[in-house]
Design a protein around this motif. Structure first.
Motif, PDB file in Angstrom:
ATOM      1  N   UNK A 212       0.854  -1.183   0.000  1.00  0.00           N
ATOM      2  CA  UNK A 212       0.000   0.000   0.000  1.00  0.00           C
ATOM      3  C   UNK A 212       0.899   1.244   0.000  1.00  0.00           C
ATOM      4  N   UNK A 213       0.309   2.398  -0.284  1.00  0.00           N
ATOM      5  CA  UNK A 213       1.079   3.639  -0.324  1.00  0.00           C
ATOM      6  C   UNK A 213       1.748   3.905   1.024  1.00  0.00           C
ATOM      7  N   UNK A 214       0.967   3.706   2.107  1.00  0.00           N
ATOM      8  CA  UNK A 214       1.498   3.968   3.446  1.00  0.00           C
ATOM      9  C   UNK A 214       2.669   3.035   3.765  1.00  0.00           C
ATOM     10  N   UNK A 215       2.481   1.759   3.439  1.00  0.00           N
ATOM     11  CA  UNK A 215       3.543   0.790   3.699  1.00  0.00           C
ATOM     12  C   UNK A 215       4.797   1.146   2.912  1.00  0.00           C
ATOM     13  N   UNK A 216       4.583   1.466   1.643  1.00  0.00           N
ATOM     14  CA  UNK A 216       5.715   1.804   0.775  1.00  0.00           C
ATOM     15  C   UNK A 216       6.466   3.009   1.318  1.00  0.00           C
ATOM     16  N   UNK A 217       5.701   4.016   1.787  1.00  0.00           N
ATOM     17  CA  UNK A 217       6.336   5.223   2.311  1.00  0.00           C
ATOM     18  C   UNK A 217       7.166   4.920   3.554  1.00  0.00           C
ATOM     19  N   UNK A 218       6.725   3.948   4.329  1.00  0.00           N
ATOM     20  CA  UNK A 218       7.446   3.597   5.550  1.00  0.00           C
ATOM     21  C   UNK A 218       8.657   2.705   5.282  1.00  0.00           C
ATOM     22  N   UNK A 219       8.554   1.864   4.233  1.00  0.00           N
ATOM     23  CA  UNK A 219       9.565   0.827   4.053  1.00  0.00           C
ATOM     24  C   UNK A 219      10.617   1.133   2.989  1.00  0.00           C
ATOM     25  N   UNK A 220      10.448   2.204   2.265  1.00  0.00           N
ATOM     26  CA  UNK A 220      11.421   2.522   1.211  1.00  0.00           C
ATOM     27  C   UNK A 220      12.823   2.583   1.821  1.00  0.00           C
ATOM     28  N   UNK A 221      13.795   1.953   1.175  1.00  0.00           N
ATOM     29  CA  UNK A 221      15.146   1.858   1.752  1.00  0.00           C
ATOM     30  C   UNK A 221      15.749   3.216   2.124  1.00  0.00           C
ATOM     31  N   UNK A 222      15.523   4.230   1.312  1.00  0.00           N
ATOM     32  CA  UNK A 222      16.121   5.538   1.575  1.00  0.00           C
ATOM     33  C   UNK A 222      15.631   6.120   2.900  1.00  0.00           C
ATOM     34  N   UNK A 223      14.324   6.048   3.114  1.00  0.00           N
ATOM     35  CA  UNK A 223      13.798   6.661   4.338  1.00  0.00           C
ATOM     36  C   UNK A 223      14.225   5.852   5.557  1.00  0.00           C
ATOM     37  N   UNK A 224      14.312   4.544   5.383  1.00  0.00           N
ATOM     38  CA  UNK A 224      14.787   3.691   6.481  1.00  0.00           C
ATOM     39  C   UNK A 224      16.213   4.087   6.846  1.00  0.00           C
ATOM     40  N   UNK A 225      17.027   4.291   5.813  1.00  0.00           N
ATOM     41  CA  UNK A 225      18.422   4.661   6.047  1.00  0.00           C
ATOM     42  C   UNK A 225      18.531   6.036   6.702  1.00  0.00           C
ATOM     43  N   UNK A 226      17.690   6.973   6.276  1.00  0.00           N
ATOM     44  CA  UNK A 226      17.732   8.322   6.842  1.00  0.00           C
ATOM     45  C   UNK A 226      17.336   8.290   8.314  1.00  0.00           C
ATOM     46  N   UNK A 227      16.336   7.494   8.608  1.00  0.00           N
ATOM     47  CA  UNK A 227      15.893   7.378  10.006  1.00  0.00           C
ATOM     48  C   UNK A 227      16.986   6.781  10.874  1.00  0.00           C
ATOM     49  N   UNK A 228      17.641   5.787  10.317  1.00  0.00           N
ATOM     50  CA  UNK A 228      18.736   5.149  11.017  1.00  0.00           C
ATOM     51  C   UNK A 228      19.830   6.180  11.328  1.00  0.00           C
ATOM     52  N   UNK A 229      20.054   7.036  10.345  1.00  0.00           N
ATOM     53  CA  UNK A 229      21.062   8.057  10.509  1.00  0.00           C
ATOM     54  C   UNK A 229      20.675   9.039  11.623  1.00  0.00           C
ATOM     55  N   UNK A 230      19.403   9.348  11.710  1.00  0.00           N
ATOM     56  CA  UNK A 230      18.926  10.266  12.751  1.00  0.00           C
ATOM     57  C   UNK A 230      19.157   9.658  14.137  1.00  0.00           C
ATOM     58  N   UNK A 231      18.888   8.361  14.247  1.00  0.00           N
ATOM     59  CA  UNK A 231      19.118   7.687  15.523  1.00  0.00           C
ATOM     60  C   UNK A 231      20.606   7.720  15.891  1.00  0.00           C
ATOM     61  N   UNK A 232      21.445   7.451  14.886  1.00  0.00           N
ATOM     62  CA  UNK A 232      22.890   7.500  15.126  1.00  0.00           C
ATOM     63  C   UNK A 232      23.311   8.915  15.525  1.00  0.00           C
ATOM     64  N   UNK A 233      22.717   9.900  14.883  1.00  0.00           N
ATOM     65  CA  UNK A 233      23.051  11.287  15.223  1.00  0.00           C
ATOM     66  C   UNK A 233      22.710  11.562  16.687  1.00  0.00           C
ATOM     67  N   UNK A 234      21.507  11.137  17.093  1.00  0.00           N
ATOM     68  CA  UNK A 234      21.095  11.385  18.475  1.00  0.00           C
ATOM     69  C   UNK A 234      21.988  10.631  19.438  1.00  0.00           C
ATOM     70  N   UNK A 235      22.556   9.517  18.975  1.00  0.00           N
ATOM     71  CA  UNK A 235      23.483   8.740  19.818  1.00  0.00           C
ATOM     72  C   UNK A 235      24.913   9.274  19.704  1.00  0.00           C
ATOM     73  N   UNK A 236      25.063  10.387  19.023  1.00  0.00           N
ATOM     74  CA  UNK A 236      26.367  11.043  18.840  1.00  0.00           C
ATOM     75  C   UNK A 236      27.385  10.150  18.132  1.00  0.00           C
TER      76      UNK A 236
END
Length: 597
Positions: free
Chosen positions: A220-244
């Motif tokens: 579905x559109x919502x699932x796709x928006x959540x699971x796209x590799x780029x956004x997953x990677x960006x989110x991961x990066x945000x977590x790493x940023x917050x973890x310094x």
RNA sequence: GCCUCGGUAGCUCAGUUGGAUAGAGCAACUGCCUUCUAAGCAGUAGGUCAUGGGUUCGAAUCCCGUCCGGGGUACCA
């Protein structure tokens, strides 16, 4: 005391003497007399009819007689359709000009160390893309309102909150890391903020492609928006940023620096600056602490998923999230932290946020939240809410490439200014530096005036093809008038004419000259009204009408060619004073005026 | 849906907080440079102030209804 106040107080006296009743001076309505009617100012007598119990004509006549015999500046009066029109003596107007001419700060109220301290926040960019037309309106309004606040007797601190963290920043970072091929501003020659912006757009391109791909495979559109590799990677990066995470922090610092270097250039070009810059990366944790304190004190509540909320239904607002379920901050959280830091750093009497009207609700909530958290300045914050800039095709969308870039626009306007100036050929003898300065002054004058002359509260339309005009109600028209006056003054100096600012009240001045002095006398009120209503547009419209009138005068009267030396001197003083007011008025808008153009 | 802001000349905008015959600029047309800068000045034309009611001496302005448009109402900023 100016003539308005004198008349008002004398009307109070007159009503008392004639009809035995006491009225408030503020309730007396005085307006400029219509152009097609004889007179300088008009008293509206209709409100007094109940008191006088006489016809409008009779009441006006009685009040007129009283003013004529009790106010020296009132020469005569006439009653038209129940309006009392007063004729003010020429001698009075000459003294008004004399006062203005001898006061370098005419219309301005300088602050001292005891004056209130006002902090103005404006600009507030994200560090993932360059500044565009919408930011320009914000910056120009913020800078101008700061100048107007200063001119009204306040101390000013200009501040900026830089949005340097969050998922949108990580998007650019991820895109650069993945597809950047080591590009830098140095090795590409691209301005840093533009380079980072390019990667933000690139991210979106890949992200969209991934979404369509996933949707084609059945998501579905919502699932796709959540699971796209780029956004997953960006989110991961945000977590790493917050973890310094050192590597992510290093990347973040490098790319942000590119953006800051780019912004510095744009700000300098625009002519805006800041006394103190705050970074969201320094304030969001403070905000988080405050929210947790509020939670502990029972001001907020936590849901099962650990997210923290404020229930503002008792204040007529909704429930508002303050911390996400994963504990990270939202926009509101960091605004609370930023506010706290600012009030720790400065003894702020009034806080003004220059932010678009799409965030009206946000600031309503912020004000209530700060108040709940025990900051007594929370309720008093002022959201300077301005309208959006629209393009002929509609709204600007940075990801869709329909934005008008700030750097491009300014460069284009400088180019038009250069071409126009070259065509007119009035700058002979100027050095290359002087030419470049003048083109820039004119170009930015056009842009700034265009954006500041409209009521800030309203949306405005910017048509790139038509909005770059240098004729009519524009900045260059005003600048041109200034340059004309300067030219006359230079000629007077060159031919050894001595100007004296001591004027003869018996001078016989023309109707137009009297009009001009009257217009000049309105400047202080315009500055005050602009300050009271937070509206640079008041100043812009005032200068325009003043300058328009001056051009009529200039067309019909010779200044240097005048044989009568006293009148020639008067006209020089008048012109010089108008130039001063134009200059200080334009200064309140952040617009410079050229000596020649 | 609810909240909120707006609708004035073909276009972009003013309209002094309820006052006289609603004003500018652009675009169109017409005049004015041998004289202090023509990026100027003067003129012609262009209006049911979205619309219907109400309030009063008087409404573009205040109140109510209707139509149209913007924004908000997000674990985006």
């Amino acid at each position: 005391m100016n003539i308005d106040q004198i008349i008002k107080s004398k009307i109070v006296e007159a009503v008392q003497a004639l009809y035995g009743q006491t009225i408030q001076a503020d309730s007396v309505q005085i307006q400029n007399t219509r152009k097609d009617v004889e007179g300088d100012m008009t008293v509206v007598v209709f409100p007094f009819l109940r008191i006088s119990r006489k016809s409008p004509e009779q009441t006006a006549t009685e009040l007129g007689e009283y003013l004529k015999s009790h106010v020296g500046a009132v020469d005569d009066f006439l009653v038209v359709k129940g309006f009392l029109n007063l004729l003010i003596s020429k001698a009075y107007w000459v003294t008004v000009l004399e006062d203005a001419a001898n006061n370098q700060e005419f219309g301005l109220t300088p602050a001292n160390e005891n004056s209130p301290l006002v902090m103005v926040e404006y600009s507030s960019p994200n560090t993932n893309k360059p500044l565009h037309l919408g930011h320009i309106r914000n910056n120009l309004l913020g800078y101008s309102i700061g100048e107007i606040i200063k001119a009204n007797g306040n101390n000013l601190v200009k501040t900026n909150i830089v949005n340097d963290r969050g998922i949108h920043i990580c998007k650019s970072m991820y895109a650069w890391q993945k597809w950047g091929e080591g590009k830098t501003p140095e090795n590409t020659g691209v301005k840093g903020d533009h380079l980072v912006g390019d990667f933000y757009v690139l991210f979106d391109k890949h992200y969209k492609a991934e979404i369509s791909e996933l949707m084609a495979s059945g998501l579905s559109k919502e699932e796709a928006e959540q699971q796209a590799p780029s956004i997953v990677a960006a989110r991961e990066m945000l977590l790493k940023w917050e973890a310094r995470d050192p590597e992510v922090i290093k990347l973040w610092e490098m790319m942000n620096q590119w953006v800051y270097d780019g912004f510095d250039i744009t700000y300098k070009e625009l002519g805006v600056d800041f006394d103190k810059i705050y970074y969201e990366s320094d304030t969001y944790l403070v905000g988080k602490e405050e929210v947790l304190r509020g939670l502990k004190e029972g001001l907020f509540h936590q849901r099962e998923d650990q997210s923290v909320w404020a229930d503002l239904t008792a204040d007529g607002l909704d429930e508002k999230i303050l911390l996400r379920s994963d504990g990270t901050s939202v926009y509101m959280t960091q605004d609370i932290g930023t506010a706290k830091l600012r009030f720790n750093d400065y003894k702020i009497d009034k806080m003004i946020y220059v932010v678009g009207n799409e965030q009206n609700y946000h600031f309503q909530v912020l004000s209530v939240l700060l108040d709940k958290l025990g900051f007594d300045w929370g309720k008093g914050l002022h959201h300077f809410s301005y309208g959006m800039v629209e393009l002929p095709h509609g709204k600007m969308k940075s990801r869709e490439g329909t934005v008008v870039d700030a750097d491009d626009l300014m460069a284009e306007m400088v180019d038009v200014a250069r071409r126009t100036s070259e065509e007119l050929g009035k700058l002979e003898g100027y050095s290359d530096d002087e030419l470049a300065e003048t083109y820039k002054t004119i170009a930015l004058g056009a842009l700034k005036y265009f954006m500041l002359k409209v009521d800030p509260k309203k949306n405005m339309l910017f048509n790139p093809e038509e909005s770059i005009d240098f004729n009519g109600n524009t900045g260059p028209f005003i600048q041109y008038t200034y340059a004309r006056i300067r030219s006359v003054i230079r000629k007077a100096e060159a031919s050894g004419i001595q100007v004296t600012k001591k004027l003869d009240v018996a001078l016989s001045i023309s109707e137009k000259e009297q009009e001009l002095i009257k217009s000049l006398s309105l400047f202080p009120a315009a500055v005050k009204e602009a300050g009271d209503t937070y509206s640079p547009a008041i100043i812009a419209n005032y200068i325009y009408s003043l300058v328009k009138e001056f051009n009529q005068f200039y067309h019909d009267h010779s200044i240097l060619g005048e044989q009568d030396e006293a009148i020639r001197n008067f006209r020089l003083v008048l012109s010089q004073t108008i130039a001063n007011v134009v200059k200080s008025g334009m200064n309140l808008l952040g617009i410079r005026v050229p000596e020649r153009m």
